[in-house]
Design an enzyme around this catalytic site. Structure first.
Site, short mmCIF file in Angstrom:
data_model
loop_
_atom_site.label_atom_id
_atom_site.label_comp_id
_atom_site.label_asym_id
_atom_site.label_seq_id
_atom_site.Cartn_x
_atom_site.Cartn_y
_atom_site.Cartn_z
N GLU A 1 -34.41 -12.97 -18.23
CA GLU A 1 -35.33 -13.68 -18.75
C GLU A 1 -36.41 -13.82 -19.64
O GLU A 1 -36.07 -14.28 -20.64
CB GLU A 1 -35.47 -14.56 -17.84
CG GLU A 1 -36.45 -16.13 -18.38
CD GLU A 1 -35.36 -17.09 -18.63
OE1 GLU A 1 -35.32 -17.11 -20.17
OE2 GLU A 1 -34.48 -17.56 -18.32
N LYS B 1 -34.67 -10.52 -30.04
CA LYS B 1 -33.58 -11.52 -29.18
C LYS B 1 -32.15 -12.41 -29.48
O LYS B 1 -31.84 -12.40 -28.89
CB LYS B 1 -34.78 -12.40 -29.30
CG LYS B 1 -36.39 -12.05 -28.94
CD LYS B 1 -37.53 -12.77 -29.74
CE LYS B 1 -39.05 -12.01 -28.45
NZ LYS B 1 -40.02 -12.97 -29.50
#
Lengths: 427, 427
Positions: B129, B205
């Site tokens: 995460e 990302k």
């Protein structure tokens, strides 16, 4: 791929959403769940009604025992709403070792502890993401993604109907009644809008968020609630002048070890992100001691957004059941809940008075005596014999405001205290 | 309560955050994890350095084998960053059946498929995460809460450094260099800011988000990237006049079955929620075919926010391991990625020209010939011999813009094409 049979209790809006999502996204859902999900039975009150979503008649039933007694049904999805008969159905399903997915905020808010306990005892899963803020994953965020944190505060716009009404009043200058009527025409408000506009719907959701974020029991009757029916266009207008926007906020925060839990119209800074969450959108701000401020924003209601949460919950059951995971472990400790009299806020006061010298002095004296100090003040031109005074106070106890207002109302030169609205600066 | 031993690889900012959170929130974390978590070993390069967080010297080691060979260590938390030696360490830990929690965006973006495969084979969990947007639970939302949806689009502000710089340029009129310097002084930008300001950090990302949201492979080199170094105060100013704000957006969307994947400065409507996500905050907008628009906003970097994600991931491993859950099943299919030439956008063009009649006509003719039509146009007063033309186009292919600009540059009366910035209306 292996089939899994599930049942729906109810085929209203959310039920239809679930049906449509399972049909339209079947391929991707199969891959993610590891099963081909078949809706084997749907409990309805009337099998004859045409619902226009292509559900085959033969899976409709009015007899809930057909679902309980069918051992091939693994998951019961409750989308009826209300306490009874939903509670009875869910407990029956749990006792027959069926997993539960529910969208029922009232039931979880008022009977959650018992339901989770029975589920734990029977080793079944209860998923209830859809019970708060529709498709926004606020429950999963608190229960899974933020477990590293001590949560300090949750502040949310969690009722789409009232947010729609307040948006219309703020951006289009409508009054409450016209905005409500438009919300009803658009299907955002029900024929009887009481639960939304009086704040009860938000109270149930806030009770659930309080239990999850602070791992505590909370009685819905102990939550301070005030709806939006008394918000007037004048208040919206003066709020704007003062740099605020009025939103119905649901708030729970840990203040010196006690929890403040409340739902009320609130003036918040117009530049704050929450102030710009408009129409029927919901948003929840979570403050954790590690993550800082986290905001989730999206559609808090509607067939498909709520269906999104329900179906994702079904997939989660199937993923976890496959691996033998047990019921989620919701904690119901006993945190102390603050009385509303103990809660400190800033206040906006709108008072109509006779246009006479000395009136502000008298009001200010009463406020000062009761430890309420004035942060800012606007006097509005005379209208129908009276002038309006708009006062913004520094932070003070509610009981100080109550005492002050009682005395102010008794002043001969005061016509009426027109409105009192809390202000949150939302650091 | 039963103890569980874990190891950290690295004790930089994120490592310190993890240490502090596990210490400060120990009681609540114990209850949620079902274990008392002990950091048994920390791999560092230099055991002598004083890190000022109260880590006892005896748990520091420079020898990673002490961690691999200690069977009592259940989880390895990798917070070194970079591909090597992090990859080697993680694969070694997996082969020794240790679960992995990592914050490493570059490694997951470029080597995720191999790592997830080895983890699946060994039956260990990989949680990551923290690799995207720090404490914001975007990965968990896509992987768990939105599984009912076909995701259609993910648009994010996922680099805090560039958002800080652009915010300073927008709200305080700074130029790029001064804003960068301030970001460096505040610790938001590194001494060598290349990876942030050229957009590479956002690309890594975005690659992870693309894989998760669209269940596909994506090569980071196939992602179109343009940083913010060419954004000038003039562009910010003209954007404002046109009703836009410039943000560095990471975008992936499904357009007619192909995926557009790109990172570039983008003008977005000033009234859009993303336009108001300022300073070092991150925000991600996810569009699903059931949930509609969902926005998550919070701190995308920093010791504690990133630590929040890492520690929540550790707790998740412990909850799931207890129940015997297996590795998460990330899908690496082969979705077709669009070439940047195929992508349609609106464009903002800023061109300096000689102050002569007919110049706009010539430029408009070239644009028209190349199928670029003009939506709006501003001419700015003459400055140092030239006037500035600001043009906003309708949606068109990048190759049409490229061809047009080549011809426009060759016009004798044109000084320079000063800037070209995409516009997204973000429905």
């Amino acid at each position: 791929m292996e089939k899994v049979r599930i049942a729906l209790l109810g085929l209203g809006n959310v039920g239809k959403g679930v049906w449509n999502i399972l049909k339209n996204n079947r391929e991707t859902i199969m891959k993610r769940a590891g099963y081909d999900i078949e809706i084997a039975k749907i409990l309805v009150r009337n099998t004859g009604k045409n619902r226009g979503v292509g559900v085959p008649d033969e899976i409709l039933t009015t007899n809930v025992d057909e679902i309980f007694n069918d051992d091939s049904i693994k998951i019961v999805v409750e989308v009826i709403g209300g306490v009874e008969p939903a509670k009875d159905y869910i407990l029956n399903a749990i006792r027959r070792k069926k997993h539960i997915v529910t969208a029922n905020k009232l039931l979880i808010a008022t009977n959650g502890e018992q339901i989770f306990k029975e589920a734990r005892d029977m080793g079944v899963i209860i998923n209830f993401e859809a019970s708060v803020a529709g498709g926004i994953p606020v429950i999963n965020s608190i229960n899974e993604s933020l477990t590293a944190n001590k949560i300090q505060e949750v502040v949310g716009i969690i009722n789409g109907t009232t947010n729609y009404i307040l948006t219309k009043m703020t951006l289009e200058g409508m009054d409450f009644e016209s905005a409500l009527k438009e919300a009803q025409q658009k299907g955002y408000a029900e024929a009887d809008p009481t639960s939304d506009v009086e704040g009860y719907d938000a109270v149930y959701k806030l009770a659930i968020l309080t239990t999850l974020a602070f791992e505590t029991k909370v009685n819905v009757d102990d939550i301070y609630v005030e709806g939006i029916t008394k918000v007037r266009p004048k208040d919206i207008e003066y709020a704007k002048e003062l740099g605020y926007v009025i939103k119905l906020l649901a708030i729970v925060k840990d203040v010196n070890g006690k929890l403040e839990v409340r739902v009320h119209p609130t003036m918040i800074p117009a530049i704050h992100t929450l102030a710009n969450v408009n129409d029927s959108f919901n948003a929840i701000l979570i403050k954790g001691n590690a993550v800082g401020d986290l905001m989730l924003c999206g559609r808090g209601a509607g067939e498909l957004p709520t269906g999104s949460a329900v179906v994702s919950d079904i997939i989660s059951v199937l993923r976890n059941d496959r691996e033998g995971l047990n019921a989620s472990d919701v904690q119901y400790n006993n945190r102390e809940i603050a009385n509303s009299g103990e809660i400190k806020s800033q206040y906006y006061l709108r008072i109509t008075v006779k246009d006479m010298p000395g009136v502000l002095g008298k009001i200010a004296t009463i406020l000062g005596k009761n430890e309420v100090s004035i942060l800012s003040f606007i006097q509005k031109p005379k209208k129908e014999d009276f002038v309006s005074l708009v006062l913004v106070t520094h932070e003070t106890l509610e009981e100080n405001i109550d005492k002050s207002l009682k005395e102010i109302k008794n002043l001969g030169m005061v016509d009426k205290v027109k409105n009192v609205i809390r202000i949150e600066e939302l650091s």
